[in-house]
Design an enzyme around this catalytic site. Structure first.
Site, short mmCIF file in Angstrom:
data_model
loop_
_atom_site.label_atom_id
_atom_site.label_comp_id
_atom_site.label_asym_id
_atom_site.label_seq_id
_atom_site.Cartn_x
_atom_site.Cartn_y
_atom_site.Cartn_z
N GLY A 1 -4.69 -35.18 -25.52
CA GLY A 1 -5.25 -35.33 -26.86
C GLY A 1 -6.40 -34.38 -27.09
O GLY A 1 -7.39 -34.71 -27.75
N ALA A 2 -6.27 -33.16 -26.56
CA ALA A 2 -7.40 -32.23 -26.56
C ALA A 2 -7.29 -31.13 -27.61
O ALA A 2 -7.93 -30.10 -27.50
CB ALA A 2 -7.56 -31.60 -25.18
N GLY B 1 -10.94 -33.57 -32.13
CA GLY B 1 -11.75 -34.75 -31.88
C GLY B 1 -12.49 -34.76 -30.55
O GLY B 1 -13.06 -33.76 -30.12
N GLY C 1 -11.28 -34.99 -27.56
CA GLY C 1 -10.61 -34.23 -26.51
C GLY C 1 -11.05 -32.79 -26.46
O GLY C 1 -11.34 -32.25 -25.38
N SER D 1 -11.63 -48.86 -25.29
CA SER D 1 -12.35 -49.03 -26.55
C SER D 1 -13.03 -50.39 -26.57
O SER D 1 -12.58 -51.34 -25.92
CB SER D 1 -11.38 -48.95 -27.73
OG SER D 1 -12.00 -49.34 -28.93
N TYR E 1 -3.59 -53.01 -31.01
CA TYR E 1 -4.52 -52.00 -30.53
C TYR E 1 -5.43 -52.59 -29.45
O TYR E 1 -5.65 -51.97 -28.40
CB TYR E 1 -5.35 -51.45 -31.68
CG TYR E 1 -6.29 -50.33 -31.29
CD1 TYR E 1 -5.80 -49.12 -30.80
CD2 TYR E 1 -7.67 -50.49 -31.41
CE1 TYR E 1 -6.67 -48.09 -30.43
CE2 TYR E 1 -8.54 -49.47 -31.05
CZ TYR E 1 -8.03 -48.28 -30.56
OH TYR E 1 -8.89 -47.26 -30.19
#
Length: 310
Positions: A27-28, A31, A33, A154, A180
């Site tokens: 996920g880089a 954001g 990442g 989270s 989630y």
């Protein structure tokens, strides 16, 4: 040195060098990442960024190379919602004799509509937990002794534990918020069991980055997001900038003082404490360190994905 929720990635890396170390970050392409990649590279690490879109990977690589001239970056395509994609990416990486010192499981989805991954898993559980689970297993041969595996969880885990009898929401009415929360508790349990099994090989840590307005929020209607933001502010939770949000991931990946705290859940660049009535949103839930259910989830995850850790 002591850090807090306002510390940035550059703050936690002051005085730290990562020359000769390699980071693999999912996920880089944006954001948290891409900021994690930039920060680790600025301290001397070479970095592989992973993402779903070849175009976004190339754009992120261009941004990173301009931001940290002279650093070594490369990219690999992987979709955490597809076991086939994960298998292809991890086999390609390992077969090239690459090594990983810092594996950052950063990618995820949040409160999306009901759906399924390519393999038929509930989207959030499949992408947020089973994807990183399978990828970590596939990359194990590349993970060096003494390395670190950092998995982003989270504070949403406070809103629900894991239903081990209905992991894919087949018996319950689907609720995106609860789904989630389940996936984020699963991230903590994955870390806990990784530590129990492999503490002699590497350090496993779970991270709550904080509340940051990134693309992760894309499935939330603006009115819902604003309501959540107001509720968090009322409970004393402040929104972070991206460099502040990525700071705990970078701290987890590099801080020497964490070497004896494998399996821990981190927040605000600190080892989190249990939630209290006075601070119901700051800390970890009573079920976060449920070792027995963490073992059960690990076994079930191996069955569901067909992957096995060496």
């Amino acid at each position: 040195m002591s850090f807090d929720g306002k510390s940035t990635t550059d703050d936690v890396l002051e005085g730290i060098r990562l020359d000769g170390k390699h980071a693999f970050i999912t996920g880089a392409t944006g954001g948290l990442g891409i900021e994690t990649a930039r920060a680790l590279a600025s301290a001397g690490a070479s970095v592989t960024i992973a993402g779903r879109s070849p175009d976004k990977i190339e754009a992120a690589l261009s941004t990173l190379r301009a931001s940290v001239p002279g650093s070594s970056f490369d990219g690999t395509e992987v979709d955490l919602a597809s076991l086939s994609s994960i298998r292809t990416a991890s086999q390609k990486f390992v077969s090239a004799k690459n090594k990983i010192d810092l594996l950052i499981n950063n990618a995820g989805v949040m409160m999306c509509p009901k759906g399924q991954t390519a393999d038929g898993f509930e989207t959030q559980f499949g992408t947020n937990h089973l994807g990183p689970f399978a990828l970590t297993a596939g990359l194990m041969p590349a993970l060096v002794e003494g390395g670190r595996v950092v998995t982003l969880s989270s504070g949403a885990h406070l809103r629900g534990s894991v239903d081990l009898d209905d992991l894919n929401w087949e018996s319950r009415e689907y609720n995106p918020d609860s789904a989630y929360a389940q996936s984020k508790t699963a991230n903590i349990w994955f870390t806990l069991e990784l530590h129990r099994r492999y503490a002699d090989r590497f350090l496993a840590l779970a991270v709550h980055p904080g509340v940051i307005g990134t693309d992760l929020m894309r499935h939330l209607p603006s009115a819902v997001f604003e309501s959540m933001r107001d509720s968090l502010r009322n409970d004393g939770v402040e929104e972070k900038t991206v460099p502040q949000g990525a700071a705990t991931s970078v701290w987890a990946a590099t801080a020497p003082e964490l070497s004896n705290h494998g399996g821990a859940y981190l927040a605000d660049c600190q080892i989190a404490k249990p939630v209290t009535k006075e601070h119901p949103r700051k800390g970890y839930a009573p079920w976060a360190y449920d070792a027995e259910n963490a073992k059960r989830l690990f076994v079930e995850s191996e069955k569901l994905t067909g992957v096995h850790f060496e």
